[in-house]
Design a protein around this motif. Structure first.
Motif, PDB file in Angstrom:
ATOM      1  N   GLY A 254       0.870  -0.922  -0.108  1.00  0.00           N
ATOM      2  CA  GLY A 254       0.119   0.325  -0.186  1.00  0.00           C
ATOM      3  C   GLY A 254       1.026   1.427  -0.216  1.00  0.00           C
ATOM      4  N   PRO A 255       0.348   2.243   0.388  1.00  0.00           N
ATOM      5  CA  PRO A 255       0.914   3.987  -0.464  1.00  0.00           C
ATOM      6  C   PRO A 255       1.688   3.776   1.131  1.00  0.00           C
ATOM      7  N   VAL A 256       2.463   4.558   0.980  1.00  0.00           N
ATOM      8  CA  VAL A 256       4.170   4.836   2.736  1.00  0.00           C
ATOM      9  C   VAL A 256       3.417   6.145   2.939  1.00  0.00           C
ATOM     10  N   PRO A 257       2.872   6.446   4.186  1.00  0.00           N
ATOM     11  CA  PRO A 257       2.250   7.654   4.532  1.00  0.00           C
ATOM     12  C   PRO A 257       3.161   8.413   5.129  1.00  0.00           C
ATOM     13  N   GLU A 258       2.688   9.400   4.791  1.00  0.00           N
ATOM     14  CA  GLU A 258       4.072  10.595   4.706  1.00  0.00           C
ATOM     15  C   GLU A 258       4.501  11.091   6.663  1.00  0.00           C
ATOM     16  N   GLU A 259       3.593  10.692   6.909  1.00  0.00           N
ATOM     17  CA  GLU A 259       4.818  10.191   8.565  1.00  0.00           C
ATOM     18  C   GLU A 259       5.133   9.681   8.931  1.00  0.00           C
ATOM     19  N   LEU A 260       5.948   8.402   7.637  1.00  0.00           N
ATOM     20  CA  LEU A 260       6.822   7.846   8.024  1.00  0.00           C
ATOM     21  C   LEU A 260       8.323   7.956   7.995  1.00  0.00           C
ATOM     22  N   PHE A 261       8.204   8.685   6.753  1.00  0.00           N
ATOM     23  CA  PHE A 261       9.541   9.544   6.701  1.00  0.00           C
ATOM     24  C   PHE A 261       9.974  10.750   7.652  1.00  0.00           C
ATOM     25  N   ASP A 262       8.847  11.190   8.029  1.00  0.00           N
ATOM     26  CA  ASP A 262       8.924  12.446   8.861  1.00  0.00           C
ATOM     27  C   ASP A 262      10.116  11.546  10.498  1.00  0.00           C
ATOM     28  N   TRP A 263       9.340  11.021  10.516  1.00  0.00           N
ATOM     29  CA  TRP A 263       9.719   9.630  11.724  1.00  0.00           C
ATOM     30  C   TRP A 263      10.905   9.425  11.462  1.00  0.00           C
ATOM     31  N   SER A 264      11.075   8.724  10.341  1.00  0.00           N
ATOM     32  CA  SER A 264      12.364   8.230  10.253  1.00  0.00           C
ATOM     33  C   SER A 264      13.518   9.702  10.310  1.00  0.00           C
ATOM     34  N   ALA A 265      13.365  10.809   9.648  1.00  0.00           N
ATOM     35  CA  ALA A 265      14.303  11.557   9.494  1.00  0.00           C
ATOM     36  C   ALA A 265      14.307  11.827  10.740  1.00  0.00           C
ATOM     37  N   ALA A 266      12.941  12.348  11.535  1.00  0.00           N
ATOM     38  CA  ALA A 266      13.268  12.917  12.446  1.00  0.00           C
ATOM     39  C   ALA A 266      14.592  11.508  13.767  1.00  0.00           C
ATOM     40  N   ALA A 267      14.446  10.423  13.293  1.00  0.00           N
ATOM     41  CA  ALA A 267      15.045   9.443  14.338  1.00  0.00           C
ATOM     42  C   ALA A 267      16.843   9.825  13.413  1.00  0.00           C
ATOM     43  N   ALA A 268      17.148   9.688  12.342  1.00  0.00           N
ATOM     44  CA  ALA A 268      18.781  10.024  11.930  1.00  0.00           C
ATOM     45  C   ALA A 268      18.785  10.858  12.780  1.00  0.00           C
ATOM     46  N   ARG A 269      17.990  12.250  12.802  1.00  0.00           N
ATOM     47  CA  ARG A 269      18.939  13.572  13.211  1.00  0.00           C
ATOM     48  C   ARG A 269      18.751  12.986  15.035  1.00  0.00           C
ATOM     49  N   ASP A 270      18.406  12.560  15.686  1.00  0.00           N
ATOM     50  CA  ASP A 270      18.636  12.516  17.202  1.00  0.00           C
ATOM     51  C   ASP A 270      19.672  11.475  17.542  1.00  0.00           C
ATOM     52  N   LEU A 271      19.872   9.966  16.569  1.00  0.00           N
ATOM     53  CA  LEU A 271      21.005   9.835  16.923  1.00  0.00           C
ATOM     54  C   LEU A 271      22.309  10.184  16.467  1.00  0.00           C
ATOM     55  N   VAL A 272      22.047  10.813  15.454  1.00  0.00           N
ATOM     56  CA  VAL A 272      23.371  12.364  15.555  1.00  0.00           C
ATOM     57  C   VAL A 272      23.830  13.290  16.251  1.00  0.00           C
ATOM     58  N   ALA A 273      22.281  13.464  17.241  1.00  0.00           N
ATOM     59  CA  ALA A 273      23.116  14.698  17.969  1.00  0.00           C
ATOM     60  C   ALA A 273      23.218  13.988  19.465  1.00  0.00           C
ATOM     61  N   VAL A 274      22.729  12.674  19.784  1.00  0.00           N
ATOM     62  CA  VAL A 274      23.337  11.612  21.171  1.00  0.00           C
ATOM     63  C   VAL A 274      24.465  11.249  20.251  1.00  0.00           C
ATOM     64  N   LEU A 275      25.430  10.646  19.417  1.00  0.00           N
ATOM     65  CA  LEU A 275      25.969  10.446  19.115  1.00  0.00           C
ATOM     66  C   LEU A 275      27.009  11.602  18.973  1.00  0.00           C
ATOM     67  N   ARG A 276      26.547  13.268  18.829  1.00  0.00           N
ATOM     68  CA  ARG A 276      27.911  13.822  19.034  1.00  0.00           C
ATOM     69  C   ARG A 276      27.988  14.230  20.518  1.00  0.00           C
ATOM     70  N   GLU A 277      27.002  14.482  20.884  1.00  0.00           N
ATOM     71  CA  GLU A 277      26.965  14.775  22.365  1.00  0.00           C
ATOM     72  C   GLU A 277      27.502  13.782  23.393  1.00  0.00           C
TER      73      GLU A 277
END
Length: 277
Positions: free
Chosen positions: A101-124
């Motif tokens: 079925g279609p890929v929900p837009e929110e899934l992309f937002d959720w995934s992009a935020a996951a990457a940003r959060d991971l980079v932030a905690v690793l940098r910290e």
């Protein structure tokens, strides 16, 4: 083949995450069905996005809490799932039922935020904070995850770009690091996680053609050894760009894409000695 520092890896991780987001959005644009990912048999773009976002959110929790043991990966509270039922349907835990079925837009937002959060905690944290890892050599530091997740993000960016056209090659420094990491980390880990025959002295050489870099690998019983002697005899040699060597070792391109000398059948045997995850 000097290792990259952790800040360089984090820069590459964020760059690859941005490219991944663009690629998966492009791949799913206007489609009624989530398109398949050729390099990940059985997966759609939604599955790829759900997988990577889940891994990154799970690890972000491990890192933020500085856990010394893994937590339950099926606990939905770890993943901050959006309320949209379509997103939850694409979430790959606790099973991996392919999403249709279609890929929900929110899934992309959720995934992009996951990457940003991971980079932030690793940098910290930097590379030296003790945390749980699955490293076969006992590396229990945040640096393990910086290296591992930079490579995984890049591989899945390649997967996403391959859905709609020719994917971009990996940056040479990243590819060299990923090839080295394969022999230092992935090969021993995969042999420990999946049934694999004991090594019988098989010797492989992987030679980079777009710059300096040669890896000689020997399988001896349960051990995977890197031989520093680049001139010692081997049974088979595979030569290609650093990017193509990385792609072969991650099973994204066939051996035929490389220049092979010696026992060509032994390259197929590589994935018996190092079983896919």
């Amino acid at each position: 083949m000097d290792p990259m520092d952790h800040l360089t890896r984090l820069h590459i991780l964020q760059h690859e995450a941005d490219a991944f987001e663009k690629a998966v959005r492009r791949a799913a644009d206007g489609g009624r069905e989530a398109p398949p990912v050729p390099s990940c048999p059985g997966w759609s773009v939604a599955d790829l996005v759900g997988h990577l976002g889940s891994v990154q959110r799970y690890l972000t929790h491990i890192l933020r809490e500085r856990l010394a043991e893994p937590c339950d990966p099926t606990d939905p509270e770890l993943y901050a799932l959006p309320a949209d039922p379509a997103v939850r349907a694409a979430w790959p835990m606790p099973d991996r039922t392919p999403h249709r079925g279609p890929v929900p837009e929110e899934l992309f937002d959720w995934s992009a935020a996951a990457a940003r959060d991971l980079v932030a905690v690793l940098r910290e944290l930097g590379p030296d904070v003790p945390v749980w890892t699955w490293s076969p050599d006992g590396d229990r530091t945040s640096g393990f995850w910086i290296r591992m997740q930079t490579i995984e993000q890049a591989v899945h960016r390649w997967d996403a770009q391959a859905v709609t056209g020719d994917p971009n090659a990996f940056a040479p420094a990243l590819a060299v690091d990923a090839v080295t990491q394969t022999f230092e980390v992935m090969a021993p880990a995969r042999r420990g996680m999946r049934p694999a025959p004991p090594g019988a002295g098989e010797r492989y050489r992987f030679r980079r053609t777009d710059g300096p870099g040669t890896w000689t690998v020997e399988f001896d019983g349960d051990e995977v050894r890197l031989d520093p002697d680049d001139t010692a005899p081997v049974h088979v040699e595979a030569a290609g760009t650093a990017s193509d060597l990385m792609l072969f070792l991650w099973q994204r391109i066939p051996a035929e894409a490389l220049h092979i000398t010696g026992d060509t059948a032994l390259l197929d045997h590589w994935f018996t000695l190092v079983p896919p995850l």
